[in-house]
Motif scaffolding. Sequence first.
Motif, PDB file in Angstrom:
ATOM      1  N   GLU A  96       0.552  -1.111   0.248  1.00  0.00           N
ATOM      2  CA  GLU A  96       0.427   0.239   0.352  1.00  0.00           C
ATOM      3  C   GLU A  96       1.149   1.105  -0.712  1.00  0.00           C
ATOM      4  O   GLU A  96       0.643   2.335  -0.644  1.00  0.00           O
ATOM      5  CB  GLU A  96      -0.982  -0.255   1.107  1.00  0.00           C
ATOM      6  CG  GLU A  96      -1.992   1.259   1.244  1.00  0.00           C
ATOM      7  CD  GLU A  96      -2.737   1.783   2.657  1.00  0.00           C
ATOM      8  OE1 GLU A  96      -3.175   2.356   2.572  1.00  0.00           O
ATOM      9  OE2 GLU A  96      -1.896   0.793   3.816  1.00  0.00           O
ATOM     10  N   ALA A  97       2.115   0.723   0.855  1.00  0.00           N
ATOM     11  CA  ALA A  97       2.783   2.368   0.696  1.00  0.00           C
ATOM     12  C   ALA A  97       3.388   2.923  -0.141  1.00  0.00           C
ATOM     13  O   ALA A  97       3.455   3.789  -0.899  1.00  0.00           O
ATOM     14  CB  ALA A  97       4.236   2.287   2.044  1.00  0.00           C
ATOM     15  N   TYR A 103       1.895   6.878  -6.632  1.00  0.00           N
ATOM     16  CA  TYR A 103       0.840   6.930  -7.336  1.00  0.00           C
ATOM     17  C   TYR A 103       1.026   8.809  -7.057  1.00  0.00           C
ATOM     18  O   TYR A 103       0.774   9.259  -8.103  1.00  0.00           O
ATOM     19  CB  TYR A 103      -0.230   6.762  -6.693  1.00  0.00           C
ATOM     20  CG  TYR A 103      -1.504   7.835  -7.528  1.00  0.00           C
ATOM     21  CD1 TYR A 103      -2.507   7.917  -8.598  1.00  0.00           C
ATOM     22  CD2 TYR A 103      -1.977   8.447  -6.373  1.00  0.00           C
ATOM     23  CE1 TYR A 103      -3.435   8.595  -8.940  1.00  0.00           C
ATOM     24  CE2 TYR A 103      -3.507   9.189  -6.509  1.00  0.00           C
ATOM     25  CZ  TYR A 103      -3.918   9.732  -7.787  1.00  0.00           C
ATOM     26  OH  TYR A 103      -4.699  10.160  -8.197  1.00  0.00           O
ATOM     27  N   LEU A 104       1.481   9.319  -5.584  1.00  0.00           N
ATOM     28  CA  LEU A 104       1.686  10.551  -5.890  1.00  0.00           C
ATOM     29  C   LEU A 104       3.272  11.580  -5.910  1.00  0.00           C
ATOM     30  O   LEU A 104       2.908  12.323  -6.185  1.00  0.00           O
ATOM     31  CB  LEU A 104       1.420  10.916  -3.879  1.00  0.00           C
ATOM     32  CG  LEU A 104       0.077  10.074  -3.785  1.00  0.00           C
ATOM     33  CD1 LEU A 104       0.116  10.595  -2.215  1.00  0.00           C
ATOM     34  CD2 LEU A 104      -1.353  11.258  -4.259  1.00  0.00           C
ATOM     35  N   GLY A 105       4.075  10.085  -6.308  1.00  0.00           N
ATOM     36  CA  GLY A 105       5.263  11.157  -5.629  1.00  0.00           C
ATOM     37  C   GLY A 105       5.718  11.253  -5.050  1.00  0.00           C
ATOM     38  O   GLY A 105       5.321  11.957  -4.055  1.00  0.00           O
ATOM     39  N   CYS A 106       6.975  11.145  -4.777  1.00  0.00           N
ATOM     40  CA  CYS A 106       7.577  11.493  -3.423  1.00  0.00           C
ATOM     41  C   CYS A 106       7.585  12.796  -2.895  1.00  0.00           C
ATOM     42  O   CYS A 106       7.594  13.390  -1.923  1.00  0.00           O
ATOM     43  CB  CYS A 106       9.310  11.769  -3.555  1.00  0.00           C
ATOM     44  SG  CYS A 106       9.843   9.795  -3.723  1.00  0.00           S
ATOM     45  N   PHE A 107       7.365  14.055  -4.012  1.00  0.00           N
ATOM     46  CA  PHE A 107       7.010  15.408  -2.897  1.00  0.00           C
ATOM     47  C   PHE A 107       5.925  14.902  -2.430  1.00  0.00           C
ATOM     48  O   PHE A 107       5.361  15.714  -1.386  1.00  0.00           O
ATOM     49  CB  PHE A 107       7.112  16.218  -4.669  1.00  0.00           C
ATOM     50  CG  PHE A 107       6.751  18.330  -3.793  1.00  0.00           C
ATOM     51  CD1 PHE A 107       7.571  18.513  -3.284  1.00  0.00           C
ATOM     52  CD2 PHE A 107       5.944  18.717  -4.294  1.00  0.00           C
ATOM     53  CE1 PHE A 107       7.500  20.159  -2.897  1.00  0.00           C
ATOM     54  CE2 PHE A 107       4.821  19.556  -3.704  1.00  0.00           C
ATOM     55  CZ  PHE A 107       6.259  20.344  -3.119  1.00  0.00           C
ATOM     56  N   ASP A 108       4.061  15.035  -3.246  1.00  0.00           N
ATOM     57  CA  ASP A 108       3.148  15.316  -2.915  1.00  0.00           C
ATOM     58  C   ASP A 108       2.950  13.865  -1.587  1.00  0.00           C
ATOM     59  O   ASP A 108       1.817  14.230  -1.022  1.00  0.00           O
ATOM     60  CB  ASP A 108       2.284  14.849  -3.799  1.00  0.00           C
ATOM     61  CG  ASP A 108       1.993  15.669  -4.868  1.00  0.00           C
ATOM     62  OD1 ASP A 108       1.945  16.892  -4.514  1.00  0.00           O
ATOM     63  OD2 ASP A 108       1.410  15.749  -5.872  1.00  0.00           O
ATOM     64  N   PHE A 109       4.107  13.110  -1.551  1.00  0.00           N
ATOM     65  CA  PHE A 109       3.407  12.547  -0.908  1.00  0.00           C
ATOM     66  C   PHE A 109       3.740  12.921   0.480  1.00  0.00           C
ATOM     67  O   PHE A 109       3.529  12.472   1.903  1.00  0.00           O
ATOM     68  CB  PHE A 109       4.876  10.552  -1.231  1.00  0.00           C
ATOM     69  CG  PHE A 109       4.812   9.408  -0.167  1.00  0.00           C
ATOM     70  CD1 PHE A 109       3.688   8.731  -0.135  1.00  0.00           C
ATOM     71  CD2 PHE A 109       4.968   9.746   1.818  1.00  0.00           C
ATOM     72  CE1 PHE A 109       3.193   6.715   1.258  1.00  0.00           C
ATOM     73  CE2 PHE A 109       5.302   8.439   1.984  1.00  0.00           C
ATOM     74  CZ  PHE A 109       4.038   6.955   1.937  1.00  0.00           C
ATOM     75  N   PHE A 110       4.986  13.428   0.816  1.00  0.00           N
ATOM     76  CA  PHE A 110       5.722  13.844   2.260  1.00  0.00           C
ATOM     77  C   PHE A 110       4.674  15.086   2.642  1.00  0.00           C
ATOM     78  O   PHE A 110       4.860  15.407   3.635  1.00  0.00           O
ATOM     79  CB  PHE A 110       7.170  13.244   2.823  1.00  0.00           C
ATOM     80  CG  PHE A 110       7.420  12.483   2.492  1.00  0.00           C
ATOM     81  CD1 PHE A 110       7.732  11.805   3.473  1.00  0.00           C
ATOM     82  CD2 PHE A 110       8.035  11.988   1.446  1.00  0.00           C
ATOM     83  CE1 PHE A 110       8.071   9.720   3.576  1.00  0.00           C
ATOM     84  CE2 PHE A 110       8.545  10.552   1.465  1.00  0.00           C
ATOM     85  CZ  PHE A 110       8.779   9.586   2.775  1.00  0.00           C
ATOM     86  N   TRP A 117      -0.716  11.190   7.072  1.00  0.00           N
ATOM     87  CA  TRP A 117      -1.026   9.693   7.649  1.00  0.00           C
ATOM     88  C   TRP A 117      -0.215   8.705   6.960  1.00  0.00           C
ATOM     89  O   TRP A 117       0.528   8.142   6.934  1.00  0.00           O
ATOM     90  CB  TRP A 117      -2.266   9.889   6.630  1.00  0.00           C
ATOM     91  CG  TRP A 117      -3.149  10.353   7.257  1.00  0.00           C
ATOM     92  CD1 TRP A 117      -4.650  11.815   7.136  1.00  0.00           C
ATOM     93  CD2 TRP A 117      -3.863   9.867   9.022  1.00  0.00           C
ATOM     94  NE1 TRP A 117      -4.574  11.354   8.433  1.00  0.00           N
ATOM     95  CE2 TRP A 117      -4.701  10.388   9.192  1.00  0.00           C
ATOM     96  CE3 TRP A 117      -3.908   8.689   9.795  1.00  0.00           C
ATOM     97  CZ2 TRP A 117      -5.655  10.451  10.352  1.00  0.00           C
ATOM     98  CZ3 TRP A 117      -4.869   8.446  10.853  1.00  0.00           C
ATOM     99  CH2 TRP A 117      -5.437   9.633  11.240  1.00  0.00           C
ATOM    100  N   ASN A 118       0.225   9.346   5.623  1.00  0.00           N
ATOM    101  CA  ASN A 118       1.904   8.675   4.234  1.00  0.00           C
ATOM    102  C   ASN A 118       2.455   8.567   5.943  1.00  0.00           C
ATOM    103  O   ASN A 118       3.079   7.460   5.459  1.00  0.00           O
ATOM    104  CB  ASN A 118       1.919   9.404   3.602  1.00  0.00           C
ATOM    105  CG  ASN A 118       0.445   9.743   2.627  1.00  0.00           C
ATOM    106  OD1 ASN A 118      -0.469   8.897   2.419  1.00  0.00           O
ATOM    107  ND2 ASN A 118       0.658  10.793   1.935  1.00  0.00           N
ATOM    108  N   SER A 119       2.900   9.498   6.043  1.00  0.00           N
ATOM    109  CA  SER A 119       4.774   9.637   7.073  1.00  0.00           C
ATOM    110  C   SER A 119       3.593   8.267   8.198  1.00  0.00           C
ATOM    111  O   SER A 119       4.859   7.515   8.461  1.00  0.00           O
ATOM    112  CB  SER A 119       4.728  10.282   8.219  1.00  0.00           C
ATOM    113  OG  SER A 119       5.489  11.365   6.927  1.00  0.00           O
ATOM    114  N   LEU A 120       3.171   8.388   8.857  1.00  0.00           N
ATOM    115  CA  LEU A 120       2.396   7.041   9.642  1.00  0.00           C
ATOM    116  C   LEU A 120       2.391   5.791   9.192  1.00  0.00           C
ATOM    117  O   LEU A 120       2.857   4.941   9.520  1.00  0.00           O
ATOM    118  CB  LEU A 120       1.394   6.876  10.474  1.00  0.00           C
ATOM    119  CG  LEU A 120       0.881   6.219  11.132  1.00  0.00           C
ATOM    120  CD1 LEU A 120       1.427   6.201  12.538  1.00  0.00           C
ATOM    121  CD2 LEU A 120      -0.362   6.384  11.596  1.00  0.00           C
TER     122      LEU A 120
END
Length: 505
Positions: A96-97, A103-110, A117-120
């Motif tokens: 999932e991660a 899908y989001l890319g590193c910039f949007d993910f973090f 929630w993504n960091s969690l």
Amino acid sequence: CASHFPSPFPPISNMSNNSYKPLHDNANIMAVGGLPGSHKCCSSASLSFVENDFFQRCMGVVILTNLFVLAGETDYPHWPVWGFLDNTILFVFCTEAGLKLCYLGCFDFFSGVDRVWNSLDLFIVLLGFLEIGFGIFLHPDTSKKTANGGNSLVSVIQVLRLLRLLRLFKLIRVVKPLMGLVQAFSAMTESFTVVLGVLVMWILACGIMCTQLLGRLPRQDADDEASKHIEALRPELTKYFGDVPTSMFSLFQVTTLDNWINIAKPALALDSRWQVFFVVFICMASWTIISILTAVASENVVESAMGREEAQKRAESDAQKAFLSFLRDAFQAADVDGNGLLDKEEFEGLINQEEVIERMRASSSLSISDLIQAWDALDVNRTGELTIDEFVTGLSMMNEGLSTKHVANFDYALQRSTYEMLGRIVRLAESVSEMRERNQEVLELLRGETTRSQQTASQLWAWRCAELAKAQSAKDQEMIRQLEALKEPRIPRLSITASRGARRH
């Protein structure tokens, strides 16, 4: 991305009433539908299912399964299936991660909206791999030895296993009611902090007093009954009020009313005047402050629920406005002659287009039959034609919920219509009065003309009669002279007969 996977409609959240562009233009889709700051790759469009509700519900099932696995592993640790299930669940979370990151890319993910929630999620996955690493590199004999001897590495592994419970926080993101509850808790934090601060200060002040008056009683060296009674109560008083933290904990137990009489009994046995203290303390701490906490929690939960309803209504209203703006632009595009009118046939052809149907499904609860019924209701004159503004404005008003604004607008519109109708009635009455006066004048003129016509007719009749009489007498005389001129025996008789016939004539 839009050139490979063109979406027929831009997202509603990025669309305003005046910013919508024709749907078939890919450039406009890129301009309207693109998220600001997005760095997705072209292939990421195929991974959009990671934000789908079905995918999130599936992850919620996996999280609940992980909870039951942890419970079974706690009670039956020797079953060999737990390791396989743990690794499978960890693989699902890791997948999932990874999908979200692709899908989001590193910039949007973090740095996106869901960065917490993504960091969690990423932290939970890293903890799982860390636990596996400790389990692999820690020798089994060492594990048995440390389990009996108390090695700290085993404690670390146990802590890492307990940290699996952090996966339950993922349910807050999946289950929307839990998210609303968390928002309510965050909203009531400030009020709770104030009330709890007052409760802590009240317990601290009373704890200091109880420690000094009950826990630190002076030694009684006398042999009388009172001294023996105090010395007999000293262990119980020291147990509950020996120092300030102990006194505060005992008073907190009194606040909860959990076996509070066992705590108060030694103090009451020492001096009955402590009854007043415990009555005042319970009324203040247990009844008043706890009731305030309950009221604050209830108020914030209700406000949070109302806030969610208002936010949902605003979102629905924005989606409805976006759809109406889309309809307006579609109508203008379908208005070929540019007169601003559409007949029902053109309207039905327009709303049956695939783009309009998809748009209705995405941003509105309306159906094709609803739009046709709205057209029939708005076509008051039954002309079969409506202007674009008439239909869009009417449909907007029909879809809005009934509120005080609508009642007031209806009342004011009714008053304006009443005043306009009264004005028309007054003007009509004045016109009728003027018409009646004119009719009277015309009637008087007609009566005068009739009288004059009758007089003229009477005069003409008298003149005619007189003229006829003159003409008849002259003719008779001429006939008599002619008869007398013949000198025949029957002349007198003929003359008399002719005279009589002439007179009869």
